[in-house]
Design an enzyme around this catalytic site. Structure first.
Site, short mmCIF file in Angstrom:
data_model
loop_
_atom_site.label_atom_id
_atom_site.label_comp_id
_atom_site.label_asym_id
_atom_site.label_seq_id
_atom_site.Cartn_x
_atom_site.Cartn_y
_atom_site.Cartn_z
CG ASP A 90 37.54 37.67 38.51
OD1 ASP A 90 38.37 37.66 39.45
OD2 ASP A 90 37.69 37.01 37.48
CG ASP A 326 43.01 37.55 37.46
OD1 ASP A 326 41.85 37.99 37.49
OD2 ASP A 326 43.36 36.53 38.07
#
Length: 476
Positions: A90, A326
């Site tokens: 992430d 993201d």
């Protein structure tokens, strides 16, 4: 059921011109968790929206969405007895953590796990492996609470706190919250092994109790505890630049896709490939320093360029605005004003030929959707980032998903298509965090490079499976 493949393949390529580590990312889609494509899309769109809005209510938020995240694996522990660690990758966080035995996950029934055969990690951790309350890492994990306060919580004597002599007092457990769960963990250090390399004193969170979070995360955001930042201690060239190239999956859970390359450092490429990157500068975010924020000038639908609101072009001193790149959010989220302009222009072109599928929109959480009873003509969508020639043309599959709408025996199946950009909410409400996010679904088929040395993000169209093959086999 398509079980995600887990790889433990690493490569260290060292030469005068390149140095890199190559990891395989695997997509964690478990389509059998969903009883229909509508269910899969509804779950993913809901979690994308929840993650986006959580950014403005928590300092760090990482809801783990089924069918949307990518995993990587590495070894941790002494070289004579290493443990395989598999985590979600992430870019929106800066901490590495995973479940440790004994482990209790509250309300984890039905939560996705990349590989159900993996058990909580049973690393042999001693008191000497625990991070000191005096360390910068401890302060970072506790949202930069002062080390004196942390050592007081660790019951270090006052005279030792005053003389900075609390090295034997361990960092207190820290609480970490997510959009749909939370955890309490302690900080430890141990040896990270990658191929023949050993990175001693790698810092990570060890969680014995979580709420609705059965799987750990490898944070790649900007911060001292992130995966790249810690690798940079070993070699700055490895930690100052990383990229990934996400193989297109289109929610096809029955098909086993090749791994998506995650590249730390720089690899040799031809002159043409090097010139293909489109760069845009990173924007500093004072409130969320771990985010990779960039500016967006507008979006084109066909030849019609739609300007972005000012909030997407900059980040103010409160940390509001900009676009977050993201890897942990599936679908791109846009402020309502820009989203509505895109939908209006998109519908003016597609809606002339195809009938809106309102029923599908309600079932999936996506809009606009259309019944595709004839050959579909869909306009191109281009993102214009700030900078000279910083425009990225999305492949059609990255923003328009086509599938068969399941019907009963009386009504035949119909082909439908939905736009894969989402409404993040009214502009006036987006005043406490990022203004938009660029999700991983829209990043498929691009090599996305994070150049931390030059403070920029780049995009280059790639055949990601071929890039994996070239890097994995061509360097052996």
């Amino acid at each position: 059921m398509a079980t995600p493949l887990l790889f433990l393949l690493f490569m260290l390529c060292i030469s005068h011109s390149s140095q890199m580590l190559l990891f395989p990312l695997t997509h964690s889609l478990l389509k059998t968790q969903f009883n229909s494509t509508h269910h899969l899309l509804k779950s993913t769109s809901t979690r994308s929206l929840a993650r986006f809005h959580r950014y403005r209510h928590r300092q760090i938020s990482l809801p783990l969405s089924p069918g949307s995240d990518y995993t990587l694996s590495f070894n941790l522990g002494p070289h004579h007895h290493p443990q395989l660690i598999t985590l979600y990758m992430d870019t929106g966080s800066d901490l590495v953590w995973f479940p440790c035995s004994p482990f209790e996950c509250i309300l984890c029934e039905g939560k996705p796990i990349p590989n159900p055969k993996l058990k909580p990690h049973n690393l042999t951790l001693s008191q000497s492996d625990a991070v000191s309350c005096q360390s910068h890492a401890c302060s970072a994990a506790h949202s930069h609470v002062s080390n004196s306060d942390l050592c007081a919580m660790a019951r270090c004597r006052l005279d030792n706190i005053e003389t900075h002599d609390c090295s034997s007092a361990t960092c207190p457990p820290f609480y970490y919250a997510y959009a749909d769960g939370s955890l309490v963990a302690k900080l430890y250090r141990n040896t990270l092994s990658i191929s023949s390399l050993l990175l001693h004193n790698f810092t990570f969170g060890c969680a014995h109790t979580t709420l609705a979070e059965p799987t750990g995360v490898a944070g790649f955001g900007r911060g001292v505890l992130s995966f790249p930042a810690q690798l940079s201690i070993l070699n700055p060239k490895l930690g100052n630049r990383f990229s990934y190239c996400l193989v297109s999956h289109s929610f096809e859970g029955e098909r086993v896709n090749p791994p998506s390359p995650l590249i730390l450092g720089r690899y040799d490429s031809t002159g043409d490939e090097a010139d293909e990157f489109v760069y845009t500068s990173m924007l500093r975010n004072p409130k969320h320093p771990y985010f990779y924020c960039v500016g967006l000038a507008g979006i084109s639908v066909g030849k019609k360029k739609l300007p972005a609101p000012e909030m997407l072009k900059k980040v103010d001193y409160k940390g509001n605005g900009g676009v977050v790149i993201d890897s942990g959010t599936t679908f791109t989220m846009l402020p309502a004003s820009l989203y509505n302009s895109v939908v209006t222009e998109f519908d003016a072109r597609v809606g002339r030929v195809h009938v809106r599928a309102s029923e599908i929109e309600n079932k999936t959480g996506l809009a606009p959707c259309y019944y595709l009873d004839r050959v579909s003509e869909v306009p191109t969508v281009t993102f214009h980032f700030l900078g000279n020639d910083s425009s990225v043309v999305l492949p059609r599959r990255n923003y328009f998903y086509e599938f068969l709408d399941g019907r009963d025996e009386v009504r035949r199946k119909r082909k439908v298509g939905c736009m894969m950009l989402m409404n993040g909410g009214d502009d006036t409400e987006l005043i406490d965090g990022p203004g938009a996010t660029l999700g991983n679904y829209q990043q498929q088929g691009f090599e996305v490079v994070y150049d931390l040395e030059k403070q920029r993000v780049g995009f280059a169209k790639r055949q990601c499976a071929l890039l994996w093959d070239n890097l994995n086999h061509g360097k052996k």
